[in-house]
Design a protein around this motif. Structure first.
Motif, short mmCIF file in Angstrom:
data_model
loop_
_atom_site.label_atom_id
_atom_site.label_comp_id
_atom_site.label_asym_id
_atom_site.label_seq_id
_atom_site.Cartn_x
_atom_site.Cartn_y
_atom_site.Cartn_z
N ALA A 165 0.72 -1.20 -0.01
CA ALA A 165 0.03 0.11 -0.16
C ALA A 165 1.01 1.51 -0.05
O ALA A 165 0.57 1.99 -0.58
N ALA A 166 2.06 1.35 0.63
CA ALA A 166 2.85 2.39 0.70
C ALA A 166 3.50 2.59 -0.37
O ALA A 166 3.60 3.64 -1.05
N ALA A 167 4.00 1.39 -1.08
CA ALA A 167 4.70 1.66 -2.57
C ALA A 167 3.64 2.18 -3.52
O ALA A 167 4.05 3.10 -4.22
N GLY A 168 2.31 1.96 -3.41
CA GLY A 168 1.32 2.31 -4.40
C GLY A 168 1.20 3.77 -4.03
O GLY A 168 0.94 4.62 -5.01
N GLU A 169 1.13 4.22 -2.73
CA GLU A 169 0.99 5.49 -2.49
C GLU A 169 2.09 6.52 -2.87
O GLU A 169 1.82 7.81 -3.20
N LEU A 170 3.25 5.89 -2.90
CA LEU A 170 4.47 6.87 -3.30
C LEU A 170 4.79 6.48 -4.74
O LEU A 170 5.67 7.19 -5.15
N ASP A 171 4.15 5.70 -5.34
CA ASP A 171 4.44 5.14 -6.72
C ASP A 171 5.61 4.82 -6.82
O ASP A 171 6.36 4.99 -7.69
N ALA A 172 6.07 3.72 -5.65
CA ALA A 172 7.60 3.33 -5.80
C ALA A 172 7.53 2.04 -6.55
O ALA A 172 6.32 1.36 -6.71
N ASP A 173 8.36 1.35 -7.27
CA ASP A 173 8.30 0.28 -8.00
C ASP A 173 8.52 -0.84 -7.11
O ASP A 173 9.31 -0.99 -6.11
N VAL A 174 7.59 -1.84 -7.42
CA VAL A 174 7.24 -2.82 -5.98
C VAL A 174 8.27 -3.88 -6.35
O VAL A 174 8.85 -4.48 -5.13
N GLY A 175 8.86 -4.30 -7.56
CA GLY A 175 9.97 -5.15 -7.79
C GLY A 175 11.06 -4.62 -6.91
O GLY A 175 11.77 -5.41 -6.37
N LEU A 176 11.30 -3.30 -6.97
CA LEU A 176 12.68 -2.63 -6.10
C LEU A 176 12.22 -2.85 -4.73
O LEU A 176 13.31 -3.07 -4.14
N VAL A 177 11.19 -2.41 -4.41
CA VAL A 177 10.86 -2.55 -2.93
C VAL A 177 11.09 -4.03 -2.53
O VAL A 177 11.66 -4.28 -1.14
N ILE A 178 10.61 -4.93 -3.08
CA ILE A 178 11.01 -6.09 -2.67
C ILE A 178 12.31 -6.73 -2.66
O ILE A 178 12.89 -7.20 -1.78
N VAL A 179 13.21 -6.31 -3.82
CA VAL A 179 14.69 -6.61 -3.51
C VAL A 179 15.23 -5.80 -2.32
O VAL A 179 16.04 -6.46 -1.73
N LEU A 180 15.04 -4.52 -2.30
CA LEU A 180 15.67 -3.92 -1.23
C LEU A 180 15.17 -4.34 0.04
O LEU A 180 15.99 -4.38 1.04
N GLY A 181 13.93 -4.61 0.24
CA GLY A 181 13.30 -5.16 1.32
C GLY A 181 14.04 -6.41 1.84
O GLY A 181 14.32 -6.71 3.00
N LEU A 182 14.25 -7.22 0.81
CA LEU A 182 14.99 -8.44 1.15
C LEU A 182 16.37 -8.23 1.81
O LEU A 182 16.97 -8.76 2.86
N LEU A 183 17.07 -7.24 1.29
CA LEU A 183 18.27 -7.04 1.75
C LEU A 183 18.25 -6.29 2.97
O LEU A 183 19.06 -6.36 3.96
N VAL A 184 17.55 -5.40 3.19
CA VAL A 184 17.14 -4.75 4.77
C VAL A 184 16.69 -5.96 5.72
O VAL A 184 17.16 -5.63 6.89
N THR A 185 15.99 -6.87 5.21
CA THR A 185 15.50 -7.86 6.17
C THR A 185 16.83 -8.51 6.80
O THR A 185 16.66 -9.00 8.09
#
Length: 447
Positions: A165-185
């Motif tokens: 939902a945040a990615a949609g609100e910010l117009d962020a690329d969901v695929g990039l959020v997943i990749v970077l999210g895994l790195l942060v995890t």
């Protein structure tokens, strides 16, 4: 008025801790008293206070009540039939006793991508108890490792509703959020694993003492040769997880339509957990006869009832907080600062601490931050993805009495309220701070 509300929030937290720890009052009554007191002292009309409490309580129980009851039934059946011991032996046989805590953390991280962390903890808590018992370690260690593993991907990795939902609100690329999210995890899992080992071991909670099964029913447990096969022991847990994952996949790939609707029905956590109950009865407990299933349901409902009530009362407190202007005040106050990538983190952390729900904190923060990303220099692909993750890191900082997950973890792990603050709350702070540090480092590399 704004800072007065912040003082009221702090006073409410102190009241909850003192009333439950010092005077041993039941959390259900304490949380409701805090909700009434905070709402009235904040100046809300009495009718609004009542409406917020009943809506918050009903909404929380409606969302998680069946899940907790069904998950508890699965847990009791697995304990009574010996299935939990079979799962624990299988995992320890693969990873070894020394690495079973790490396995619990990683399992939580994988499960929470398609499954809400509340549901995931309920589903996996029998496994955590059995691993703690078989390895001879504190239940606190496994509970913290599991809860933080679940929490990490819950706030960082789509398709969990908050980050997507945040990615949609910010117009962020969901695929990039997943990749970077895994790195942060990854660093979050490392630091919370170390916290579980170093701090959880110092708070010994006997896993056998917090078993959801009735100690008097020990005679019902079978000998090793009569326990279910490994696949039968895992099946009642894996079935709801797979169904919920298929729900997320069908929604993302198929959109609307009859096929997607079918998977969404089966993958709804309420349906999925009830099918898990059926699986537990059919493949795990059938050989033990109707007596096991009858006793398991009665025992599970006796255990689940107080947990559902406490969780609902926490939801009532959160709803009262959301009805006050504190969310807008904190958002406006922090929006005035120019803090770069730390601004979305601090905003989400303030909102999370104030009202309890990580998803609400993520969605609200994204709406506030979206118009500001240009002014803080984050209006590019990597910046928008990192902003999404910074909001997620804030939305896990911190979990305390107004968070339903706090009570699910504490009640299913045998933690007292002070122990839950020492373990769950501090661990969530460690996780959030680790997350924002990792995100900040990524922002230096990615510009």
């Amino acid at each position: 008025m704004g800072w007065f509300l912040v003082i009221l929030l702090i006073a409410a937290i102190v009241f909850i801790v003192v009333a439950t720890a010092r005077f041993s009052l039941h959390p259900f009554l304490v949380l409701l008293a805090a909700a009434y007191g905070l709402g009235l002292l904040a100046g809300l009309p009495p009718s609004d206070v009542l409406g917020a409490i009943t809506d918050g309580f009903g909404g929380t129980v409606g969302g998680i009540g069946i899940i907790i009851a069904a998950g508890t039934i699965i847990g009791v059946v697995l304990e009574r039939s010996g299935g939990a011991q079979v799962m624990a032996d299988a995992i320890i046989g693969v990873v070894g006793k020394a690495r079973s805590v790490m396995a619990m953390s990683l399992t939580g991280a994988v499960v929470s991508v398609p499954v809400f962390c509340d549901s995931g903890f309920v589903i996996l808590s029998p496994l955590a108890r059995s691993l703690a018992s078989r390895s001879g370690r504190s239940m606190a260690t496994y509970a913290v490792a599991l809860s933080m593993g679940l929490y990490a991907t819950h706030v960082f990795v789509p398709p969990t509703p908050g980050p997507i939902a945040a990615a949609g609100e910010l117009d962020a690329d969901v695929g990039l959020v997943i990749v970077l999210g895994l790195l942060v995890t990854l660093p979050v899992l490392v630091t919370t694993y170390l916290f579980a080992i170093l701090v959880g071991e110092r708070v010994f909670i006997d896993p056998d003492g917090v078993s959801i099964d009735d100690p008097a029913a020990g005679k019902d447990k079978t000998a090793a040769e009569d326990r279910p096969q490994v696949w039968k022991a895992f099946f009642p847990i894996l079935l709801p997880i797979v169904l919920i994952a298929l729900n997320s996949l069908a929604t993302a790939v198929l959109g609307d339509g009859a096929v997607a609707g079918f998977f969404q029905f089966l993958g709804d956590p309420n349906t999925a957990l009830l099918l898990g109950v059926a699986a537990a009865f059919l493949v795990t407990a059938r050989s033990r006869g109707p007596g096991l299933t009858q006793d398991a349901v009665m025992r599970a409902l006796a255990v689940a009832g107080p947990i559902i009530l406490i969780t609902g009362a926490g939801g009532a407190l959160g709803a009262v907080l959301r009805a006050t202007p504190i969310t807008d005040f904190l958002g406006d106050s922090l929006a005035l600062a120019s803090l770069g990538i730390f601004l979305p983190f601090l905003l989400a952390a303030a909102l999370k601490t104030a009202q309890g729900s990580s998803t609400v904190a993520i969605v609200t923060s994204a709406a506030i931050i979206a118009p500001l990303v240009g002014s803080i220099g984050l209006d590019h692909a990597a910046g928008l993805a990192l902003t999404t993750l910074a909001i997620g890191a804030g939305a896990m900082t911190v979990s305390h009495a107004n968070d339903s997950f706090f009570w699910v973890v504490s009640q299913f792990s045998g933690m007292s309220t002070p122990q839950a603050y020492r373990l769950q709350t501090v661990a969530s702070a460690v996780a959030g701070i680790t997350g924002i540090v990792a995100i900040w480092l990524l922002s230096l590399v990615l510009g």
